[in-house]
Scaffold this active site. Sequence first.
Site, PDB file in Angstrom:
ATOM      1  N   GLU A  76      42.358  37.322  43.707  1.00 24.58           N
ATOM      2  CA  GLU A  76      41.218  37.210  42.918  1.00 24.58           C
ATOM      3  C   GLU A  76      40.160  38.368  43.546  1.00 24.58           C
ATOM      4  OE1 GLU A  76      39.310  33.181  42.631  1.00 24.58           O
ATOM      5  OE2 GLU A  76      37.520  34.211  42.196  1.00 24.58           O
ATOM      6  N   LYS A 253      36.167  24.658  45.885  1.00 19.82           N
ATOM      7  CA  LYS A 253      36.997  25.936  45.445  1.00 19.82           C
ATOM      8  C   LYS A 253      36.443  27.164  45.923  1.00 19.82           C
ATOM      9  CE  LYS A 253      39.213  28.669  42.666  1.00 19.82           C
ATOM     10  NZ  LYS A 253      38.899  30.332  42.520  1.00 19.82           N
ATOM     11  N   ASP A 269      50.739  27.271  55.978  1.00 27.03           N
ATOM     12  CA  ASP A 269      51.204  26.459  54.648  1.00 27.03           C
ATOM     13  C   ASP A 269      49.721  25.987  53.857  1.00 27.03           C
ATOM     14  OD1 ASP A 269      51.747  24.417  53.152  1.00 27.03           O
ATOM     15  OD2 ASP A 269      53.125  23.336  54.562  1.00 27.03           O
ATOM     16  N   HIS A 366      31.509  39.734  39.805  1.00 31.42           N
ATOM     17  CA  HIS A 366      32.824  39.383  39.519  1.00 31.42           C
ATOM     18  C   HIS A 366      33.652  40.383  38.554  1.00 31.42           C
ATOM     19  CE1 HIS A 366      34.418  35.269  40.449  1.00 31.42           C
ATOM     20  NE2 HIS A 366      35.444  35.728  39.833  1.00 31.42           N
TER      21      HIS A 366
HETATM   22  C1  MEV Z   1      35.011  31.353  41.793  1.00 30.91           C
HETATM   23  O1  MEV Z   1      36.413  31.613  42.500  1.00 30.91           O
HETATM   24  C2  MEV Z   1      34.183  30.411  43.181  1.00 30.91           C
HETATM   25  C3  MEV Z   1      32.989  30.103  42.466  1.00 30.91           C
HETATM   26  O2  MEV Z   1      32.996  29.329  41.465  1.00 30.91           O
HETATM   27  C4  MEV Z   1      32.595  28.820  43.523  1.00 30.91           C
HETATM   28  C5  MEV Z   1      31.195  28.043  43.355  1.00 30.91           C
HETATM   29  O3  MEV Z   1      30.969  28.163  42.019  1.00 30.91           O
HETATM   30  O4  MEV Z   1      30.516  27.818  44.344  1.00 30.91           O
HETATM   31  C6  MEV Z   1      32.042  31.138  42.400  1.00 30.91           C
END
Ligand code: MEV
Length: 412
Positions: A76, A253, A269, A366
Site C-alpha cells: 500500500e 486497521k 508471523d 493516498h
Molecule cells: C487505510 O489503509 C487506513 C485508514 O483507513 C486508517 C483509519 O481510517 O484510521 C486510513
Amino acid sequence: MKLYEMTDEERIQYLLDHKYINQDQANLLSSRNPLSQELSDSLSENQLGVFGLPYGFATDVVVNGKDYIVPMSIEEPSVIAAASNGAKRIKNSGGFKVSTSSHIVYGQIVLEDVNENTLNLLQNKKSLILQIANGAHPSLIKRGGGVSSVEFVSYGDMIEVELGVDTVDAMGANLVNTILEITSRKVSEITSCNVLCSILSNSGEGQVVDVNAEVSFEQLATKKMPGEEVAERIVSLTGFAQKSVKRAITHNKGIMNGIDAVIASTGNDFRAQEAAAHAFAIQSGSYQPLSDWRIVDGHLEGKLTIPIEAGSVGGAISSMPMAQLSLSIMKIQNSQELRSVIGAIGLANNLSALRALVTTGIQAGHMSLQSKSLAISAGAVGEEINKVARELNRQKNYSLANAKEVLKELRN
Ligand code: MEV
C-alpha cells in the site's frame, strides 16, 4: 536530495554511506533476489517462485531515545510515508516512550474425558510437570528463559494444562509446541487421560507493549487548521471509534498497516500478530480501538497497548536474508527492542491516518502516492510512469480510464 526523490540505487548508497548496511547487504538489495531457490523450497511446498512485495523504510522513528530507520514491506503506497510522517511529528515532540513486558508465550495441553480426581492429581504433580516442561528445552534456560508457570483450567469434561513460557528472543511457536508435546506425554501418564491436542495460544497476553507519545499542537497544525483544533478532532474521532465498532475496526486497521509491514520485513508471523491484536481489541467484550488519544496539559497524548508477537531470532527470521537485513538496519539487540519499535510504528501510522482524516481527508495523500501504480496499470513503462503520475496528480483525477487517456496523449 530528499529520500523519496532518490532512485532505489541512490537509497541503497545512502544506507551504505550512513553505515546502516555493509557492502554485502547492499549487493543483496541491488540483486533483487531476496530468497535462494533452496531456501524458499525449504520454507514452503509446491513452490513456483518468490512473491515480491516492495521493501522500503520509515525514517525519524525515535523510541526510548534511540533513532531508527525501520524497514517495512508492504504493497500500500501510503503506509511508509504515513509512518515516517507520524514518527517525525512525534520525534519533534520528544519521541516514543515504550515499555514491554517479558516475552511469555502461553500454550495449552487439552485433556479430554477427565474425571473428578484429575484436577487434584494435576495440582499434586504441578512441580513435576514444571520440571518435565523445563527439561524439554534445556537450551532455553541457558538463554535466560524457560517455563515460568503451570496452571490448570477446568472446562467440565476437559481440562487445560496451561504453560507460560519465557521464549526470550524467539517468537517461540516451534519452541513452545515442542515443550507442550513432550510435557503432554507425562501429563497423560499422570492422569490416565487422553490428550486431545497440544498447541500454543496466539492470545499474545504475555507479550503486551505499551507505547506512549506526546505530540505538540504545533506539530499537528495544517495550513488551514490550527494544531489545537486538529488535536480536538483526533480526540473526537477516537471517541467515536470507542462507540462505533465499524470505525474501531478501521482505526485498528490503520495501526496494523504499520505493524504488519515491520512484522513482514523481519520474517515474523503476520497471522499470529493479527490474531493477537484483534483478540486484544475485544477483550472487554466489545471491540475497541487499540489506541487512545487525549489532550493533556496543552498537548495531544497517544497511547497504544497491544500484544506484539515478534521474535528477533529463530525459524524464518534467522534463515531469510532480508529478515536479517531488516534487523541489522535497525541495529536490533533483542526481541524487546524489536517489539518496542513495531509498537511505535503502529502508533505513528495511527496518528498520521487520524490527522489526515480530520483535516484534508485521506484521498489527497493516498491517491497522489497511488498515481504511479495507476500509471503502470494503464500500461505506462519507464519514463512514462512518472510523467503519467505527475499529470494525474496535477489533474487530481485518479480513474484508470483517465490514466489510459493521459498515457495515450503522452504517446501521441
Ligand atoms: C487505510 O489503509 C487506513 C485508514 O483507513 C486508517 C483509519 O481510517 O484510521 C486510513
